[in-house]
Design an enzyme around this catalytic site. Sequence first.
Site, PDB file in Angstrom:
ATOM      1  N   ILE A 149     102.836  84.058   9.190  1.00  0.00           N
ATOM      2  CA  ILE A 149     103.532  82.913   8.603  1.00  0.00           C
ATOM      3  C   ILE A 149     104.074  81.957   9.659  1.00  0.00           C
ATOM      4  CG2 ILE A 149     104.144  84.094   6.467  1.00  0.00           C
ATOM      5  CD1 ILE A 149     106.849  84.721   7.643  1.00  0.00           C
ATOM      6  N   GLY A 150     103.900  82.278  10.923  1.00  0.00           N
ATOM      7  CA  GLY A 150     104.384  81.391  11.970  1.00  0.00           C
ATOM      8  C   GLY A 150     104.029  81.927  13.337  1.00  0.00           C
ATOM      9  N   LYS A 151     103.952  81.002  14.287  1.00  0.00           N
ATOM     10  CA  LYS A 151     103.658  81.378  15.672  1.00  0.00           C
ATOM     11  C   LYS A 151     104.278  80.349  16.595  1.00  0.00           C
ATOM     12  CE  LYS A 151      99.539  80.786  17.452  1.00  0.00           C
ATOM     13  NZ  LYS A 151      99.756  80.055  18.720  1.00  0.00           N
ATOM     14  N   ALA A 156     104.991  85.814  17.366  1.00  0.00           N
ATOM     15  CA  ALA A 156     104.312  85.560  16.102  1.00  0.00           C
ATOM     16  C   ALA A 156     105.126  86.207  14.993  1.00  0.00           C
ATOM     17  CB  ALA A 156     102.895  86.128  16.123  1.00  0.00           C
ATOM     18  N   ASP A 349     118.230  75.457  21.994  1.00  0.00           N
ATOM     19  CA  ASP A 349     116.852  75.109  21.608  1.00  0.00           C
ATOM     20  C   ASP A 349     116.821  74.700  20.144  1.00  0.00           C
ATOM     21  OD1 ASP A 349     114.146  74.691  21.905  1.00  0.00           O
ATOM     22  OD2 ASP A 349     113.598  76.801  21.571  1.00  0.00           O
TER      23      ASP A 349
END
Length: 575
Positions: A149-151, A156, A349
């Site tokens: 679902i994301g990286k 990951a 961040d």
Amino acid sequence: MSVKHAISRGLELGRSVFQLGLLKSGGRVAARLRADRFRVGPSVRTVQPQAFLPSRYRYYRTSLKGLAAQLQSAGFRRGFTGGSPRNRAVFLAFGLGVGLIEQQLEDDRRSAATCQEIQAVFSKKRFQSPLKPFTSGHKLEDYIIGNQIGKGSNAAVYEAAAQLAPPNESERKCSLVQLREDEEEGEKARSLTCCSLRNFPLAIKMMWNFGAGSSSEDILKSMSQELVPAGPLALKQEKEQITLDGQFGVLPKRVSAHPNVIRVYRAFTADVPLLPGAQEEYPDVLPARLNPAGLGNNRTLFLVMKNYPCTLRQYLEVSTPGRRQGTLMVLQLLEGVDHLCRQGIAHRDLKSDNVLLEFDSDGCPRLVITDFGCCLAQSDSSLQLPFNSIWVNRGGNASLMAPEVVTAVPGCGAVIDYSKADAWAVGAISYEIFGQHNPFYRAVGLESRTYQEKQLPSLPSSVPADVQLVIRLLLRRNPSKRPSARVAANMLHLSLWGRKALANQDSAGMRKLADWLLCQSAVVLLKGCSGPSGNKVEAELQRSFLANLDLEDLRTAVGFLLYGRDQRQACILSA
């Protein structure tokens, strides 16, 4: 004459009295008061706000009322004994000024006591995660892992579920997020639906491991910043005994639970598996046993969190929040940043990719700050990083680094102060929330190193004036002139729910605002008892506001709002 003007006039005249040596009776009173300060015996402490008297007058705070009475009495006596009109005026004016100061301080004491009582009530109500607790889950084998679902640049993320609740195979093939557009009353409204969140309520983040080694101790030490949002049961008890030195030589703090900060429920090390899409998406970080050309180590860190439908960036690509929803979203980011700052943590961040989003029972977006791999979490809570070398890591995304961070020059004794850096990033992200390009990305071309505040693009006219003021203040170059996340959040709280209390409000007097705070507390407590409102974003924000009440922060927020109102009125008159 306003209270503020009378006080300043009284102090000004009082200084001239001291210079002329005419305040003999006042000197005797001051000496007696000073002696009382050193008298041995029981004392009763009252709530004392930060006074605005100069330090050389600090001994008057204990009995300003008596001093004012003596000064006024001395002024009348001089009127009957032939004193000059100038001297009589000095004594009367200074006595009046001191009397007004006493009244102001008494109001401040009451307001400070009110804030402290409200804060004590709401700070006891800790945030409870809506996710059901589970007792196992310290091994990778305890989970069923679904689709990616994301990286990012260092990890990951996969959807997951506990082994006790296996997902339906027919629904495992669905993508994580599906967007559909509904037409209602002639207006398009986009809503997010997630077909697999019900079956995969968890998300597992697998970190890249290039140089940390393959022992659990080395991995936990090297990636210890990722454990800052970890809960008390995230690590096994024996793992808690490991000294996590971290990047900055200290154990990173564990931030307490907050509705706008991600929570890590489990953290453990395990062998890197061959997950779906690994060979195509990130072959270089795989260990040699899975990819002969891979550079990764055999073991790495896994973090188990709640599964959210999308990131803030993904949501804003398909939807533009309304003025109230946008204000609530900015407010949530400020509340999350303030929660981190209070516990000595700077995210460093902050960007829309690192903010997750879900919806409450009313359909309002709830924002959660995530990805703490670049955070600064020191034991002294100073949020100041010694910057003695160019090799010191200043943080993540260079485009959204605050001016004081990106322009810092390394050297002996140089220090970077991060106390307001995340708040500055919230100001930049606010442009995205209200449908504009982030001014510090390439589309607009401003650089935090060199921009001037007058170069900031205008926000849409639909954005409330108070919100525009907050965003402008957050993006001030000078951090000393920039409000903290707490003050900026207070400004939005007052703008949303306290506009009537601000009417005819003087920044020096807080009595009306204190009365409003008591009413607001009663309303929030009654709503909390009803049940369903506890899952709503607005209820969470109101509780967070009341749990962090501070008189000086509130006074500063009121001052900023009144300043903005005066500026707008001046612009209207000049036009």
